[in-house]
Design a protein around this motif. Sequence first.
Motif, PDB file in Angstrom:
ATOM      1  N   LYS A   6       0.850  -1.198   0.000  1.00 54.24           N
ATOM      2  CA  LYS A   6       0.000   0.000   0.000  1.00 54.24           C
ATOM      3  C   LYS A   6       0.881   1.242   0.000  1.00 54.24           C
ATOM      4  O   LYS A   6       1.988   1.217   0.539  1.00 54.24           O
ATOM      5  N   THR A   7       0.378   2.303  -0.583  1.00 51.58           N
ATOM      6  CA  THR A   7       1.060   3.598  -0.417  1.00 51.58           C
ATOM      7  C   THR A   7       0.032   4.594   0.095  1.00 51.58           C
ATOM      8  O   THR A   7      -1.143   4.538  -0.277  1.00 51.58           O
ATOM      9  N   GLU A   8       0.486   5.494   0.954  1.00 54.42           N
ATOM     10  CA  GLU A   8      -0.441   6.496   1.493  1.00 54.42           C
ATOM     11  C   GLU A   8       0.349   7.668   2.063  1.00 54.42           C
ATOM     12  O   GLU A   8       1.575   7.575   2.234  1.00 54.42           O
ATOM     13  N   VAL A   9      -0.367   8.733   2.352  1.00 50.91           N
ATOM     14  CA  VAL A   9       0.257   9.853   3.069  1.00 50.91           C
ATOM     15  C   VAL A   9      -0.147   9.686   4.524  1.00 50.91           C
ATOM     16  O   VAL A   9      -1.336   9.631   4.838  1.00 50.91           O
ATOM     17  N   ASN A  10       0.849   9.561   5.411  1.00 49.36           N
ATOM     18  CA  ASN A  10       0.516   9.262   6.810  1.00 49.36           C
ATOM     19  C   ASN A  10       0.158  10.521   7.605  1.00 49.36           C
ATOM     20  O   ASN A  10       0.134  11.631   7.055  1.00 49.36           O
ATOM     21  N   SER A  11      -0.080  10.326   8.906  1.00 52.86           N
ATOM     22  CA  SER A  11      -0.590  11.428   9.729  1.00 52.86           C
ATOM     23  C   SER A  11       0.394  12.586   9.831  1.00 52.86           C
ATOM     24  O   SER A  11      -0.003  13.715  10.117  1.00 52.86           O
ATOM     25  N   ILE A  12       1.705  12.324   9.657  1.00 53.03           N
ATOM     26  CA  ILE A  12       2.643  13.453   9.750  1.00 53.03           C
ATOM     27  C   ILE A  12       3.097  13.908   8.351  1.00 53.03           C
ATOM     28  O   ILE A  12       4.205  14.410   8.164  1.00 53.03           O
ATOM     29  N   ASN A  13       2.206  13.706   7.408  1.00 46.73           N
ATOM     30  CA  ASN A  13       2.413  14.174   6.040  1.00 46.73           C
ATOM     31  C   ASN A  13       3.670  13.596   5.396  1.00 46.73           C
ATOM     32  O   ASN A  13       4.437  14.299   4.737  1.00 46.73           O
ATOM     33  N   GLN A  14       3.895  12.321   5.652  1.00 46.75           N
ATOM     34  CA  GLN A  14       5.009  11.635   5.011  1.00 46.75           C
ATOM     35  C   GLN A  14       4.452  10.559   4.084  1.00 46.75           C
ATOM     36  O   GLN A  14       3.328  10.087   4.271  1.00 46.75           O
ATOM     37  N   LEU A  15       5.265  10.183   3.132  1.00 49.42           N
ATOM     38  CA  LEU A  15       4.860   9.125   2.224  1.00 49.42           C
ATOM     39  C   LEU A  15       5.200   7.773   2.860  1.00 49.42           C
ATOM     40  O   LEU A  15       6.331   7.569   3.310  1.00 49.42           O
ATOM     41  N   SER A  16       4.212   6.894   2.966  1.00 49.77           N
ATOM     42  CA  SER A  16       4.447   5.575   3.560  1.00 49.77           C
ATOM     43  C   SER A  16       4.232   4.487   2.533  1.00 49.77           C
ATOM     44  O   SER A  16       3.258   4.516   1.775  1.00 49.77           O
ATOM     45  N   ILE A  17       5.175   3.538   2.515  1.00 46.97           N
ATOM     46  CA  ILE A  17       4.972   2.335   1.695  1.00 46.97           C
ATOM     47  C   ILE A  17       4.801   1.192   2.691  1.00 46.97           C
ATOM     48  O   ILE A  17       5.689   0.966   3.532  1.00 46.97           O
TER      49      ILE A  17
END
Lengths: 644, 329
Positions: free
Chosen positions: A563-574
């Motif tokens: 999955k890819t998403e923008v996390n709660s601290i505005n970072q890109l997460s894979i």
Amino acid sequence: MLNQSKSNTIKYYFLLSFFIISVFSVIFFTIQMLNYDRERKLYIEKSTHNSLLFAAMELMQISQNLTGLDQRRSASLYAKEYEKVESEYNDVLSILNSLNEEDYQKEVKNLLVEFSEFNSEIKVRNDYLYRRNNLKVILENSLDLSTSEENSNLLNIIKLSLESKNMLALGEYYRDLSSAFSMSNIPHAEREKIQEISFGSMNAFDTMEKIISVNVILNRHLNDLIYKTDFLRATISKTITRDDKIPKNESHYYGYILIAIILIFITYLYTANKNLFRKLYIISSKIKSDLPISYIRIHHKQNRTKTSKEKKFDETLFNIKLSKIILDKKKSNFIVVDDENFPFCCSTSIFDENFKNLENEALDTKILTASIYDNHYFLSKKTPQNTAIFDCDIAFSVDIPNENKTILFLNSEKDERLRQNDRLNSLASISGTVAHDINNMITVIVSSLSILRESKYLTLHSDRKVIDSALFSADKSIGLIDRLLTFARCKRLAPEIVDVNALLEGLYEVISFATNDNVTVEYELSKQPLFTYIDPGQLETSIINLCLNSSNAIGESGFIKIKTEVNSINQLSIIVEDNGHGIPKSIQGKVFEPFFTGRKQGEGHGLGLSMVYGFVTQSGGSITLDSQVGKGTTISISFSLKKT
Amino acid sequence: MKSIIVFFVFLFSPLTIAEANLKIFCSAKANSCLWLKERMYELHGIKSEMIVKSSGEVLNIIETGAENFDIWWGGTGDTHLKAAESGFLAPITLKRKQDQLFWSRHLLDISKGRSVGVYAGILGIIVNKKVLSDLKLDVPLCWSDLGKTTYKNQIVLGDPNTSGTAYTFLSTLFQIYNGEKIRQILPEIKQNIRKTTNSGYQAILPLIEGENAISIAFIHDVISLLDKYEDLDVIIPCEGTGYEIGAASVINSSKNKEKAINFIELSMQPNIQNLLSSDIGLQIYSNINTVKSGAYNDEKYFNLINYDFFTYSRPMVRKRTLEFWNRLD
């Protein structure tokens, strides 16, 4: 009547003197309390200042570890870590700047200049080392293929000189070579070649002279840097320890005297003058309300006012015993339990993590504002109907003397993460040095083998086969070392702006090919493109590594979800998620360590996750692992998001 | 009577001395100094007067004003470097610098052209095996072994304040052991010292006599004694050892600077150095074409540290090192 009047006058003077003593005592006690309060505020300010200074010291220690100054490790590692050292020291500077510590700032700036000079010298040395390695390869090949004994003797002297560690030995090799060279009768072509290697444009002796000279200078600078960094840290440390005294609250002794006086006074007054008693009672109540610690009720289900006995108990416990122990232990995660193991009070973090949801159901909570490290929640006993089990990881416990209460200090996830990071950092430093040195050696082996393989003197096919097999093994070793270097954050990255979603889409076939047939690979990519500044090759390798691990963890059949998403601290997460067998909690802290593997011996090197860890850390990202035995594992890597 | 006085005044007048002879402080072995004097006269017709003194002593004389002296030949490089940094030495330009080995040129570079390396010698632990076996003591194999309490009163070495050998020993230990470790080792070693001597070479004499078991000296100073005194042996410490670069310099106050420079350059040619290297001084000599040393013919002697001549010749570092040693009692 006269006697009674005289007796009343004596009683009056007696009462008056008691009253005056009480008033003075009250004033004295109030001054003491105010003093204590001021000292404590100063202490808190000072301890914040000190803890920042301490942080600066820690950063300096980290820099020392990074450069290996403390262990006098290979200087080549330093060249790779220099940027980190620079950034650590800039952090130290900003801390010192915020504290207005100008003298320290000046010294740190000087240190930074010296680190930078040291770095330039290392670069010079590395260039010469590179030249020496090339010379060695040429020499090795010339030696092996040489047929003339005389020639081989001369080349051997040059070879030995390339290993010289000091000026004197190098000089003797030079003398040996000069005299042997002048006497030898080797053919013209070979003579020219040796001349070229030793004294000509390749100039082995000149190279070695430079390396030895720079080594002396580097060693000198290294000693200087160690001395100056240690000295600065020692000076800061002295400042901290000098001011690090916890103010003692001695006012309670005066309080006891005051109470004793007042009690005697009250007893006497009770029988003598009730009005005066009332007045004194009012004054005493007023003084009591001036105590520096106050309670703010944030929730009280039963709306019951605490008895003065309970208040007194809490107050004494907090003021004298609890805060002292917490300060001594320097650990902010704690819970106080009574002799039946019921929670009595705890720190905010524990409250937020474990009791917040129970607040409205079973707990009577309030908060103390006059705290030192943290806000401390007081909890009332749980009702038997709403008993909840609080699962906690206890680091150690301390009994509160004479209170039938125990403080349990808990290991927080944050502490555990910090410990794990420290361990991984140390491992990275060691692995980096070893890997780097082995890498240099293997490079020479591979170059030599490659030249040897192409040699016209090699006629037999079987010889080539032997060389091929050696080259194959050497290549494999390079692969291993490469991963170890990545873990140690010594790998030179080539970052660029990458659309992670596009990269993952391009990787789908490779992942499907690499994973087992019984594993389904699913994508859940964000709708908008996500950009980050990263080395795409290394990111691909990392994702494949994570998927391979997941695939190995899946037994009969299962899935891997990326999955890819923008996390709660505005970072890109894979996020790479699987439904495999999961990782037991006891070994979760070790999975990123190199050579740690849950697989059978011979099935894996245990470098996959450590490589991913090293790469993510080197790229300024973070990695988290969440795993439950029997349910699966989720690994999330996050990087800063770039907007294009 | 008057004529006698006039004769003596003439004999010792500075002009006479300056024109007739070069006055040289020689801090090498006495026989090397004598041979150098004779050979230079024999080959090049240069007359000289040699005063043999240890390098520390010469440094002290120069620092207090060495009038009428032209050359300081031999003695450990760090003392020359200290004199150079303090401004007591004149610049030297060699016509054939390229004939000198790297370490010789290195000294010239770090002294800013004021001292050139002439010879080199390696430091070792010299033991009297008989004394050790009589006292049932093990042979020390490392510098750190010298601090063992079993060697109490068994070590004789030069006084680091006057002996270049002993200062080389001190700075070698400082370079091998940094920080706290040196603070631990050096007091232990000093507690085992029986006595100190003015020069490093003098420290061997009581060892030969069997007065003590261990001395610290340059190997070329004792190698010729090994055949004569079978009880003596040389140990290269396990940590690696230091070495000296014996230097030559022209004293700043010299009135014969050109002659002095010429003397130094000629003393660095193979026709002078060959016999010094193979038979007399036995040190490693600086010219590329000079024969190999008669003493250092074994690879084992070259277990050396990468000695930092520059740092340990700096006046402040030298002062600090000596003060540290002198305070230990």
